[in-house]
Design an enzyme around this catalytic site. Sequence first.
Site, mmCIF file in Angstrom:
data_model
loop_
_atom_site.group_PDB
_atom_site.id
_atom_site.type_symbol
_atom_site.label_atom_id
_atom_site.label_comp_id
_atom_site.label_asym_id
_atom_site.label_seq_id
_atom_site.Cartn_x
_atom_site.Cartn_y
_atom_site.Cartn_z
ATOM 1 N N LYS A 9 0.826 -1.215 0.000
ATOM 2 C CA LYS A 9 0.000 0.000 0.000
ATOM 3 C C LYS A 9 0.857 1.260 0.000
ATOM 4 O O LYS A 9 0.604 2.187 -0.758
ATOM 5 C CB LYS A 9 -0.890 0.081 1.260
ATOM 6 C CG LYS A 9 -1.819 -1.076 1.488
ATOM 7 C CD LYS A 9 -2.691 -0.828 2.710
ATOM 8 C CE LYS A 9 -1.920 -0.750 4.019
ATOM 9 N NZ LYS A 9 -1.366 -2.010 4.508
ATOM 10 N N ARG A 84 -9.337 0.823 8.409
ATOM 11 C CA ARG A 84 -8.989 -0.584 8.631
ATOM 12 C C ARG A 84 -10.071 -1.330 9.389
ATOM 13 O O ARG A 84 -9.915 -2.512 9.657
ATOM 14 C CB ARG A 84 -7.701 -0.662 9.448
ATOM 15 C CG ARG A 84 -6.446 -0.901 8.622
ATOM 16 C CD ARG A 84 -5.270 -0.488 9.481
ATOM 17 N NE ARG A 84 -4.095 -1.275 9.311
ATOM 18 C CZ ARG A 84 -2.974 -0.798 8.759
ATOM 19 N NH1 ARG A 84 -2.939 0.409 8.246
ATOM 20 N NH2 ARG A 84 -1.916 -1.540 8.710
ATOM 21 N N ARG A 123 11.889 -6.642 5.316
ATOM 22 C CA ARG A 123 11.673 -5.258 4.885
ATOM 23 C C ARG A 123 12.661 -4.287 5.548
ATOM 24 O O ARG A 123 12.857 -4.323 6.753
ATOM 25 C CB ARG A 123 10.240 -4.862 5.240
ATOM 26 C CG ARG A 123 9.884 -3.457 4.873
ATOM 27 C CD ARG A 123 8.411 -3.278 4.745
ATOM 28 N NE ARG A 123 7.745 -3.147 6.037
ATOM 29 C CZ ARG A 123 6.473 -2.796 6.158
ATOM 30 N NH1 ARG A 123 5.727 -2.601 5.088
ATOM 31 N NH2 ARG A 123 5.925 -2.699 7.341
ATOM 32 N N ARG A 157 11.621 -1.911 10.841
ATOM 33 C CA ARG A 157 10.633 -1.363 11.769
ATOM 34 C C ARG A 157 10.497 -2.270 12.980
ATOM 35 O O ARG A 157 10.544 -3.489 12.870
ATOM 36 C CB ARG A 157 9.290 -1.232 11.055
ATOM 37 C CG ARG A 157 8.934 0.204 10.794
ATOM 38 C CD ARG A 157 7.779 0.335 9.879
ATOM 39 N NE ARG A 157 6.603 -0.397 10.315
ATOM 40 C CZ ARG A 157 5.466 -0.404 9.649
ATOM 41 N NH1 ARG A 157 5.349 0.277 8.537
ATOM 42 N NH2 ARG A 157 4.436 -1.093 10.090
ATOM 43 N N ARG A 168 0.120 -8.975 13.996
ATOM 44 C CA ARG A 168 -0.513 -8.006 13.094
ATOM 45 C C ARG A 168 -1.450 -8.705 12.128
ATOM 46 O O ARG A 168 -2.573 -8.249 11.884
ATOM 47 C CB ARG A 168 0.560 -7.230 12.303
ATOM 48 C CG ARG A 168 1.153 -6.102 13.115
ATOM 49 C CD ARG A 168 2.518 -5.740 12.624
ATOM 50 N NE ARG A 168 2.514 -5.002 11.381
ATOM 51 C CZ ARG A 168 3.597 -4.887 10.602
ATOM 52 N NH1 ARG A 168 4.721 -5.469 10.943
ATOM 53 N NH2 ARG A 168 3.530 -4.190 9.500
HETATM 54 P P1 ADP Z 1 1.506 -1.875 7.757
HETATM 55 O O1 ADP Z 1 0.556 -1.586 6.646
HETATM 56 O O2 ADP Z 1 2.823 -2.371 7.293
HETATM 57 O O3 ADP Z 1 0.903 -2.673 8.832
HETATM 58 P P2 ADP Z 1 1.274 0.838 8.806
HETATM 59 O O4 ADP Z 1 2.443 1.757 8.850
HETATM 60 O O5 ADP Z 1 0.159 1.139 7.890
HETATM 61 O O6 ADP Z 1 1.900 -0.570 8.514
HETATM 62 O O7 ADP Z 1 0.673 0.697 10.289
HETATM 63 C C1 ADP Z 1 1.483 0.462 11.414
HETATM 64 C C2 ADP Z 1 0.608 0.238 12.646
HETATM 65 O O8 ADP Z 1 -0.158 1.425 12.920
HETATM 66 C C3 ADP Z 1 -0.436 -0.857 12.504
HETATM 67 O O9 ADP Z 1 0.103 -2.132 12.783
HETATM 68 C C4 ADP Z 1 -1.474 -0.411 13.546
HETATM 69 O O10 ADP Z 1 -1.039 -0.726 14.858
HETATM 70 C C5 ADP Z 1 -1.445 1.097 13.415
HETATM 71 N N1 ADP Z 1 -2.461 1.580 12.442
HETATM 72 C C6 ADP Z 1 -2.223 2.100 11.207
HETATM 73 N N2 ADP Z 1 -3.381 2.450 10.601
HETATM 74 C C7 ADP Z 1 -4.374 2.137 11.464
HETATM 75 C C8 ADP Z 1 -5.787 2.247 11.435
HETATM 76 N N3 ADP Z 1 -6.433 2.746 10.369
HETATM 77 N N4 ADP Z 1 -6.492 1.822 12.505
HETATM 78 C C9 ADP Z 1 -5.879 1.343 13.592
HETATM 79 N N5 ADP Z 1 -4.540 1.191 13.699
HETATM 80 C C10 ADP Z 1 -3.785 1.589 12.652
#
Ligand code: ADP
Length: 214
Positions: A9, A84, A123, A157, A168
């Site tokens: 994404k 999400r 990654r 990360r 996750r």
């Molecule tokens: P990835 O897509 O690799 O999981 P992101 O950088 O998008 O990583 O998200 C990192 C973390 O931030 C997620 O694992 C979650 O804990 C939190 N997060 C991100 N977006 C949301 C969301 N829309 N709702 C709830 N938690 C979120």
Amino acid sequence: MVGGPGAGKGTQAATLAERLGLAHVASGDLFRKHLREGTSLGRQAARYMDRGALVPDDLTITMIEQRLGEADAAEGVILDGFPRTVAQAQALDAMLERLGSRVSAVFYLDVERDELVRRLSGRWLCRANSAHMYQAQTHPPKVAGRCDYDGAELYQRQDDKPETIKARLEKQLPPMFEVVDYYADKDVLHTIDGDQPHAEVTDSLLRAILAPAK
Ligand code: ADP
């Protein structure tokens, strides 16, 4: 942009934002920015992120609503990682309606779970620009530990550790599938095969965006 952790994404949203001249709004990046700046929202969110859990909807929605109020979002944005959950999707519809706007298209980057695990485990990200990403097996940097574009240090990360990756996927994939269904019902969903080389995924996305409305 909807997809599991590691589906691509972030990379695709950054490319599309540049090509289409739209702002790229990534919820994970915004949480990490809040954390670096030491805000209370950042500290609260970190407790969930460290465990691989979703941050509660109210915190997430507040943060995105603030971001969408900024000037560069007025012409439209590419949302990456938000919504999400169905509650977030409903909140987004309500906020956009207040702004006289709507979700025009949703792209689900479809990638199998085993492939997500493989991608996340190897990654590496650039400290200077989180859109510069590497994958130890399939897309390694030319010089180990250094970004090809700007020479900045590469890092993994905190939440890309094996235990957190598993958490996750377990916690985040089920609500994501509900979001996919939510947008399928609204007839705005495009499913894109995310298991292709980057440039081909971008081409598929652009074709779907530029196709005449259904
Ligand atoms: P990835 O897509 O690799 O999981 P992101 O950088 O998008 O990583 O998200 C990192 C973390 O931030 C997620 O694992 C979650 O804990 C939190 N997060 C991100 N977006 C949301 C969301 N829309 N709702 C709830 N938690 C979120």
